[in-house]
Write an enzyme that holds these catalytic residues in place. Structure first.
Site, PDB file in Angstrom:
ATOM      1  N   SER A   1       4.645 -13.025  -7.172  1.00 14.10           N
ATOM      2  CA  SER A   1       5.747 -12.207  -6.717  1.00 14.10           C
ATOM      3  C   SER A   1       5.435 -11.340  -5.497  1.00 14.10           C
ATOM      4  O   SER A   1       6.347 -10.865  -4.841  1.00 14.10           O
ATOM      5  CB  SER A   1       6.219 -11.293  -7.845  1.00 14.10           C
ATOM      6  OG  SER A   1       5.213 -10.358  -8.195  1.00 14.10           O
TER       7      SER A   1
ATOM      8  N   LYS B   1       3.615  -3.173  -1.529  1.00 13.13           N
ATOM      9  CA  LYS B   1       4.615  -3.903  -2.318  1.00 13.13           C
ATOM     10  C   LYS B   1       5.697  -2.939  -2.799  1.00 13.13           C
ATOM     11  O   LYS B   1       5.397  -1.823  -3.223  1.00 13.13           O
ATOM     12  CB  LYS B   1       3.933  -4.582  -3.510  1.00 13.13           C
ATOM     13  CG  LYS B   1       4.850  -5.477  -4.334  1.00 13.13           C
ATOM     14  CD  LYS B   1       4.074  -6.191  -5.449  1.00 13.13           C
ATOM     15  CE  LYS B   1       4.940  -7.194  -6.201  1.00 13.13           C
ATOM     16  NZ  LYS B   1       4.186  -7.935  -7.231  1.00 13.13           N
TER      17      LYS B   1
ATOM     18  N   SER C   1       0.381 -12.770  -9.451  1.00  6.78           N
ATOM     19  CA  SER C   1       1.219 -12.384  -8.308  1.00  6.78           C
ATOM     20  C   SER C   1       0.482 -11.912  -7.068  1.00  6.78           C
ATOM     21  O   SER C   1       1.108 -11.730  -6.028  1.00  6.78           O
ATOM     22  CB  SER C   1       2.208 -11.302  -8.721  1.00  6.78           C
ATOM     23  OG  SER C   1       3.314 -11.902  -9.324  1.00  6.78           O
TER      24      SER C   1
HETATM   25  N1  GLN Z   1       4.650 -15.785 -11.793  1.00 10.13           N
HETATM   26  C1  GLN Z   1       4.406 -14.957 -12.939  1.00 10.13           C
HETATM   27  C2  GLN Z   1       5.732 -14.507 -13.508  1.00 10.13           C
HETATM   28  O1  GLN Z   1       6.703 -14.945 -13.026  1.00 10.13           O
HETATM   29  C3  GLN Z   1       3.533 -13.804 -12.602  1.00 10.13           C
HETATM   30  C4  GLN Z   1       4.224 -12.736 -11.861  1.00 10.13           C
HETATM   31  C5  GLN Z   1       3.351 -11.555 -11.620  1.00 10.13           C
HETATM   32  O2  GLN Z   1       2.126 -11.649 -11.660  1.00 10.13           O
HETATM   33  N2  GLN Z   1       3.995 -10.424 -11.408  1.00 10.13           N
HETATM   34  O3  GLN Z   1       5.806 -13.734 -14.407  1.00 10.13           O
END
Ligand code: GLN
Length: 487
Positions: free
Chosen positions: A153, A78, A177
């Protein structure tokens, strides 16, 4: 289909001399070349680095050295993780020109285990989002249906694995995410206990929640990758000294008499009928394996979204204050004689995307004197309640299960005008994040429209072993496994 092999199958073929790491790596790179324009999974391909690592793995093998744990396995990283000498942007314009001068501990550990690092994957900017549409560069698309999001994400990492561009991947999970994109793409995603894995070299979003974890096509592969990257790191004071077991050894162990708690609140109105049916099928499968399945209640689930979005944005507003155009990242001089303040303002204005700005504003607001007690402090108290409730439940059962997400992958653009609707889709993954608990998403079947759905398994602190054990046992009998169509 070489590129869709599991980590284990790949290592077996390498060990038998049926393939070289070079050939496997070239195949993965060719697949990235062929599909990345359509899928948008990679922001950078680290071809030379990958081929050099592959050749080294082949040389080690030819010399008869004891094989390393991931020797010759193509792995995607990532873009929130620093890989020395490679661009690291966290999918933000603010870091457009940033080449990491140092390396995340998890990346160094993968290298030491012989992994072949093929590239940096697309993500929501600074990991803020659930769809990988908030990337400053291009959105990532779901290989099962390219009009759909792969989730986020860590969408790029999930797609890299789902589309056979890498055999495994690293992602980060702050509120879901890793697990949600795994569910949306038919892959396995494993978020460990907070503190299990070093965050050194991870671009920070919300430091009290961020954890690095793994993606693979099966539970065993995700477990092996986690095992390699886990463990104490003197560079991260929050990393635990808890010994790291061989998580992979939990795969294939029987699960008879294990107690499974079903989060009743996850079966409410928001759950799509096909997701419910798939989840109920998963519960039957678990009972068929000899587990005792019972309903339990997590009353605080309804506060999870609000709590998370107060705390995560507060931490983000603080973490992201470092992007000021002074030391690194994009610097914008609005006029040749601009003051320092004007330079910082313009750099941040042009460097950050809309979602990141929204979060910085929200997070800054909840930390202001007038709002601190009503929002930030209250959210901290609710976070504690969520954790206490989950730990109390886990005193009576071995793991908790729920669907990973309330629906199948949603369409690209579906939530463009309504950020809150996207936040709500995180409801099932947030409790484990708030409580710092290990959680796995494993494919449970297909939706009515033929898209993957995930089962989430949450365990006690530092008990990834039981989570992996249940996940692997379920995977072996799941409907998805039997019918896995490959995108
Ligand atoms: N969807 C969640 C957010 O927008 C989690 C994102 C994540 O785990 N980085 O914050």
């Amino acid at each position: 289909m070489l590129s869709f092999e599991t980590v284990d199958e790949l290592l077996t073929r390498l060990a038998r001399g049926e393939a070289t790491a070079r050939a496997i790596t070239e195949r993965a790179l060719a697949r990235i070349d062929a599909r990345n324009d359509a899928l948008g999974a990679f922001l950078a391909v680290t071809r030379d680095d990958a081929l050099a690592a592959a050749d080294e793995a082949d040389r080690d093998r030819a010399r008869g050295d004891a094989p390393k744990k991931l020797a010759g396995v193509p792995i995607a990283i990532k873009d929130a993780l620093c890989m020395k000498g490679a661009p690291t942007t966290a999918a933000s314009r603010v870091l457009a020109n940033y080449v990491a001068p140092y390396e995340a501990t998890v990346v160094t550990r993968l290298r030491a285990a012989g992994a072949v690092l093929v590239g940096k994957t697309n993500m929501d900017e600074f990991a803020m989002g659930s769809s990988t549409e908030h990337s400053a560069y291009f959105p990532c698309k779901n290989p099962w249906d390219t009009t759909r999001t792969p989730g986020g994400s860590s969408g790029g990492s999930a797609v890299a694995v789902a589309a056979g561009m890498a055999t495994a991947a690293l992602g980060s999970d702050t509120g879901g995410s890793i697990r949600q994109p795994a569910a949306y793409t038919g892959t396995v995603g494993l978020k460990p206990t907070y503190g299990r894995v070093s965050r050194y070299g991870l671009v920070a979003f919300a430091s009290s929640l961020d954890q690095v974890g793994s993606f693979a096509t099966d539970v065993r592969g995700a477990a092996r990758v986690l095992e390699v990257v886990a463990g104490h790191d003197p560079h991260d004071a929050t990393s635990s000294r808890e010994p790291v077991p061989t998580f992979e050894a939990s795969c294939g162990q029987d699960v008879r008499a294990l107690r499974i708690g079903v989060l009743t609140e996850s079966l409410g109105d928001g759950l799509a009928p096909d997701a419910r049916a798939s989840f109920e099928g998963a519960l039957e499968a678990l009972e068929g394996l000899g587990c005792t399945v019972s309903r339990v209640s997590l009353p605080s689930l309804r506060h999870a979204v609000a709590t998370y979005y107060v705390l995560a944005t507060a931490e983000a507003s603080s973490n992201l204050s470092r992007f000021d155009g002074v030391r690194y990242g994009v610097r914008v001089m609005p006029t040749p004689t601009a003051s320092l303040g004007e330079m910082i303002g313009a750099s941040r204005d042009q460097g950050f995307g809309a979602e990141v700005k929204r979060r910085i504003l929200l997070g800054t607001f909840v930390l202001t004197a007038g709002a601190f007690e009503a929002y930030y402090l209250k959210a901290q108290k609710v976070r504690r309640i969520v954790r206490d409730e989950l730990l109390a439940l886990l005193a009576g059962v071995d793991v908790l299960v729920s669907p990973t997400a309330p629906t199948e992958a949603f369409a690209l653009g579906a939530h463009d005008r309504d950020p809150l609707a996207m936040y709500l889709s995180d409801v099932f993954t947030l409790p484990a994040s708030l409580a710092g608990l290990p959680a796995l998403s494993v494919p449970s079947g297909l939706s009515a429209g033929g898209l993957p759905l995930g089962l989430q398994i949450v365990g006690r602190p530092f008990d990834e072993a039981t989570v992996v054990r249940v996940g692997a046992a379920f995977e072996a009998v799941s409907a998805f496994r039997a019918s896995r169509p490959r995108p």
